[in-house]
Scaffold this motif. Structure first.
Motif, short mmCIF file in Angstrom:
data_model
loop_
_atom_site.label_atom_id
_atom_site.label_comp_id
_atom_site.label_asym_id
_atom_site.label_seq_id
_atom_site.Cartn_x
_atom_site.Cartn_y
_atom_site.Cartn_z
N ILE A 102 1.21 -13.06 -79.69
CA ILE A 102 0.37 -12.84 -78.51
C ILE A 102 0.03 -14.16 -77.84
CG2 ILE A 102 -1.95 -12.07 -77.80
CD1 ILE A 102 -1.67 -9.73 -79.66
N ILE A 103 -0.13 -15.23 -78.62
CA ILE A 103 -0.41 -16.54 -78.01
C ILE A 103 0.76 -16.98 -77.13
CG2 ILE A 103 -0.73 -19.00 -78.52
CD1 ILE A 103 -2.40 -18.21 -80.91
N THR A 104 1.98 -16.85 -77.63
CA THR A 104 3.14 -17.27 -76.83
C THR A 104 3.44 -16.29 -75.70
OG1 THR A 104 4.66 -16.18 -78.38
CG2 THR A 104 4.18 -18.51 -78.74
N ALA A 105 2.80 -15.12 -75.72
CA ALA A 105 2.98 -14.14 -74.64
C ALA A 105 1.98 -14.36 -73.51
CB ALA A 105 2.84 -12.72 -75.18
N ILE A 106 1.02 -15.26 -73.68
CA ILE A 106 0.05 -15.55 -72.61
C ILE A 106 0.76 -16.32 -71.51
CG2 ILE A 106 -2.07 -16.79 -72.01
CD1 ILE A 106 -3.05 -16.30 -74.86
N PRO A 107 0.81 -15.80 -70.32
CA PRO A 107 1.55 -16.47 -69.24
C PRO A 107 0.78 -17.63 -68.63
CG PRO A 107 0.57 -14.46 -68.41
CD PRO A 107 0.25 -14.51 -69.88
N CYS A 108 1.53 -18.53 -68.03
CA CYS A 108 0.93 -19.64 -67.29
C CYS A 108 0.68 -19.17 -65.86
CB CYS A 108 1.87 -20.85 -67.30
SG CYS A 108 1.25 -22.27 -66.39
N ARG A 109 -0.57 -19.20 -65.40
CA ARG A 109 -0.92 -18.63 -64.10
C ARG A 109 -1.25 -19.69 -63.05
NH1 ARG A 109 -3.30 -15.04 -67.97
NH2 ARG A 109 -2.40 -12.93 -67.81
N GLN A 110 -2.03 -20.69 -63.41
CA GLN A 110 -2.44 -21.69 -62.42
C GLN A 110 -1.77 -23.06 -62.61
OE1 GLN A 110 -5.20 -19.95 -64.14
NE2 GLN A 110 -4.96 -18.37 -62.56
N MET A 111 -1.56 -23.45 -63.84
CA MET A 111 -0.99 -24.77 -64.11
C MET A 111 0.53 -24.71 -63.97
SD MET A 111 -3.34 -25.79 -67.41
CE MET A 111 -5.13 -25.70 -67.33
N LEU A 112 0.98 -24.63 -62.74
CA LEU A 112 2.38 -24.35 -62.44
C LEU A 112 3.34 -25.40 -63.00
CD1 LEU A 112 2.02 -23.11 -58.74
CD2 LEU A 112 1.93 -21.79 -60.87
N GLN A 113 2.86 -26.64 -63.11
CA GLN A 113 3.74 -27.70 -63.62
C GLN A 113 4.10 -27.51 -65.08
OE1 GLN A 113 0.61 -27.91 -62.76
NE2 GLN A 113 -0.57 -29.32 -64.05
N LEU A 114 3.38 -26.63 -65.77
CA LEU A 114 3.65 -26.39 -67.19
C LEU A 114 4.51 -25.15 -67.42
CD1 LEU A 114 0.12 -27.15 -68.73
CD2 LEU A 114 2.12 -28.66 -68.63
N ARG A 115 4.95 -24.51 -66.35
CA ARG A 115 5.77 -23.31 -66.53
C ARG A 115 7.17 -23.63 -67.03
NH1 ARG A 115 4.66 -19.10 -61.49
NH2 ARG A 115 2.52 -18.52 -62.10
N ALA A 116 7.76 -24.70 -66.51
CA ALA A 116 9.13 -25.07 -66.88
C ALA A 116 9.20 -25.43 -68.36
CB ALA A 116 9.60 -26.24 -66.03
N GLY A 117 10.22 -24.89 -69.02
CA GLY A 117 10.42 -25.21 -70.43
C GLY A 117 9.39 -24.61 -71.36
N HIS A 118 8.60 -23.65 -70.84
CA HIS A 118 7.56 -22.99 -71.65
C HIS A 118 6.56 -23.99 -72.23
CE1 HIS A 118 9.95 -19.30 -71.39
NE2 HIS A 118 11.00 -20.00 -71.76
N TRP A 119 6.26 -25.03 -71.46
CA TRP A 119 5.35 -26.05 -71.96
C TRP A 119 3.92 -25.52 -72.11
CZ3 TRP A 119 5.61 -30.32 -74.54
CH2 TRP A 119 6.78 -31.10 -74.49
N PHE A 120 3.51 -24.58 -71.28
CA PHE A 120 2.15 -24.06 -71.40
C PHE A 120 1.96 -23.36 -72.75
CE2 PHE A 120 -1.05 -20.67 -70.71
CZ PHE A 120 -2.14 -21.47 -70.38
N GLN A 121 2.92 -22.53 -73.13
CA GLN A 121 2.83 -21.85 -74.42
C GLN A 121 2.92 -22.84 -75.59
OE1 GLN A 121 4.82 -20.82 -71.90
NE2 GLN A 121 3.69 -18.97 -71.30
#
Length: 448
Positions: free
Chosen positions: A306-325
């Motif tokens: 569930i933690i890795t299923a939390i999407p990145c919504r505002q910090m767009l620079q962290l979307r690439a490469g799944h860096w937010f997760q």
């Protein structure tokens, strides 16, 4: 007199150094306890590249936990076993599993075959960890509470180290995820070898005398009148270490007491064996074991799927490469460690009311689910909730495993059995939590 005083001080210094070394060894062993599956979890971004159509964290976690609990349950049926063989065999199996995963990038096989191979390796890893699990908690229960705390801290560090390894290799080799993953698993293999070396060193230290290497091949439930040396707590169990009794043999309270007959000795041993049986000890500790099971149920209910299923919504620079997760996993493991260091602060909790930890942790789960499914959730809230869950996981899960050994009037042999029961509770909770997480993810569309 000066010479005697100097020798006494030198002895105390050596004892302190040995105890510090033992604690470090126990911490390193704790790192290796769940490190392989943590390493597989931390490579979730690589699995998303290999298998883009599915979120395999839920399946991998469920398969691993079910395999572990079946292994531990099967091994618990054995009335006696060798600590050393199971621990060394467990670390060896984990090493082999990670070595096979390392070879994935060079295997000329279709993706579907690779997927099936991954699941097979995960199941092999679960069996190896089950062997390790069935003996490690029983071993740890023979040491002081401080040593048990270091094991729990090490377990947390195992997850943290795996995430830091992943962060470092991913950042340094951002141009090629396959190279980064290969380097990651090479370092992971070295880590398992270090953990195995730490175990061998611990068994060679004086603090492990009585459960050291010379005792590893003896059966755990063979009852004798020798008490294993429990290091800082030896006196609490009536172990006499006076001159002529350096091996810590328990002596009768009355020095001139007549030796009991063979029949009396056999009757005493039979009574001790029955009192330390799995069923007898379970009747004494079942409430605390239920707390352990529920705490670990909550762990895999949220982590890692569930933690890795939390999407990145505002910090767009962290979307690439799944860096937010990746950063969410880092935050979880880092704060989890802080919680494990805090178990000496009890907040009024003890073996009789430790069930309150389950209630507090259960409150966090709906908020975690909200972060994973609702567009109203913010990235800041997600990080805060994951951090809160991480602290409670480290503190509550560790405290439950520590206080169960503080139940009054448990004998040394009963604590050994309690360690075996704890292994079943840990793995049972993790397995049930992972299955529940898969069900929740499927019903809420989090599996893709």
């Amino acid at each position: 007199k000066e010479s005697s005083g100097y020798c006494a001080m030198a002895t105390m210094t050596d004892a302190g150094a040995n105890e510090d070394t033992a604690r470090i060894c126990m911490l390193i062993i704790g790192i290796g306890y769940l490190f392989p599956i943590a390493a597989i979890w931390a490579a979730f971004d690589y699995w998303k590249v290999l298998f883009p159509d599915s979120n395999i964290e839920f399946l991998v976690t469920s398969l691993y936990q079910v395999g572990s609990v079946i292994t531990v349950a099967a091994l618990s049926l054995s009335e006696s076993f060798s600590l050393g063989r199971r621990i060394i065999g467990g670390f060896t199996g984990q090493f082999v599993s990670l070595a096979v995963i390392l070879s994935f990038r060079w295997l000329p096989v279709p993706r579907n075959t690779l997927y099936e191979l991954l699941l097979s390796v995960v199941f092999l890893c679960s069996i190896a960890t089950g062997y390790l699990d069935s003996a490690l908690l029983a071993l740890c229960s023979q040491y002081s509470t401080k040593m048990q705390q270091y094991l729990q801290i090490g377990i947390g560090f195992g997850t943290l180290v795996s995430v830091f390894y992943r962060d470092a290799t991913k950042a340094l080799m951002s141009h090629d995820i396959e190279d980064a993953t290969a380097a990651y698993f090479v370092v992971a293999l070295v880590t398992v070898l270090i953990c195995l070396g730490a175990y061998r060193l611990l068994m060679s230290l004086p603090v492990s005398q009585g459960i050291g290497s010379e005792m590893l091949d003896e059966k755990l439930l063979d009852h004798t009148d020798d008490f294993p040396l429990l290091s800082p707590n030896s006196a609490a169990y009536g172990v006499n270490r006076s001159p002529g009794n350096e091996h810590g043999r328990a002596r009768p309270a009355l020095a001139k007491m007549a030796s009991p007959s063979v029949d009396e000795e056999c009757a005493t041993l039979d009574a001790a064996s029955q009192a330390s049986s799995f069923t007898a000890v379970l009747k004494l500790v079942w409430r605390n074991q239920l707390v352990i099971l529920l705490n670990f149920f909550l762990t895999t209910l949220c982590y890692p799927g569930i933690i890795t299923a939390i999407p990145c919504r505002q910090m767009l620079q962290l979307r690439a490469g799944h860096w937010f997760q990746t950063l969410l996993l880092t935050a979880f493991t880092l704060i989890d460690i802080i919680g494990r260091f805090m178990t000496h602060v009890r907040f009024g909790l003890h073996y009789g009311n430790v069930q309150l930890t389950v209630v507090v942790r259960a409150i966090v789960f709906p908020v975690m689910l909200f972060c994973a499914t609702s567009d109203s959730a913010t990235d800041v809230l997600s990080i805060a909730v994951v951090g809160c869950f991480g602290f409670l996981n480290g503190y509550c899960a560790s405290l439950g495993l520590i206080v169960v050994n503080e139940i009054p009037h448990l004998t040394n042999e009963q604590r050994k059995t309690c360690g075996r029961i704890s292994a079943c509770s840990v793995n049972g909770g993790l397995a049930l939590g992972s299955l529940a997480a898969s069900a929740v993810a499927t019903s809420m569309g989090l599996t893709s």
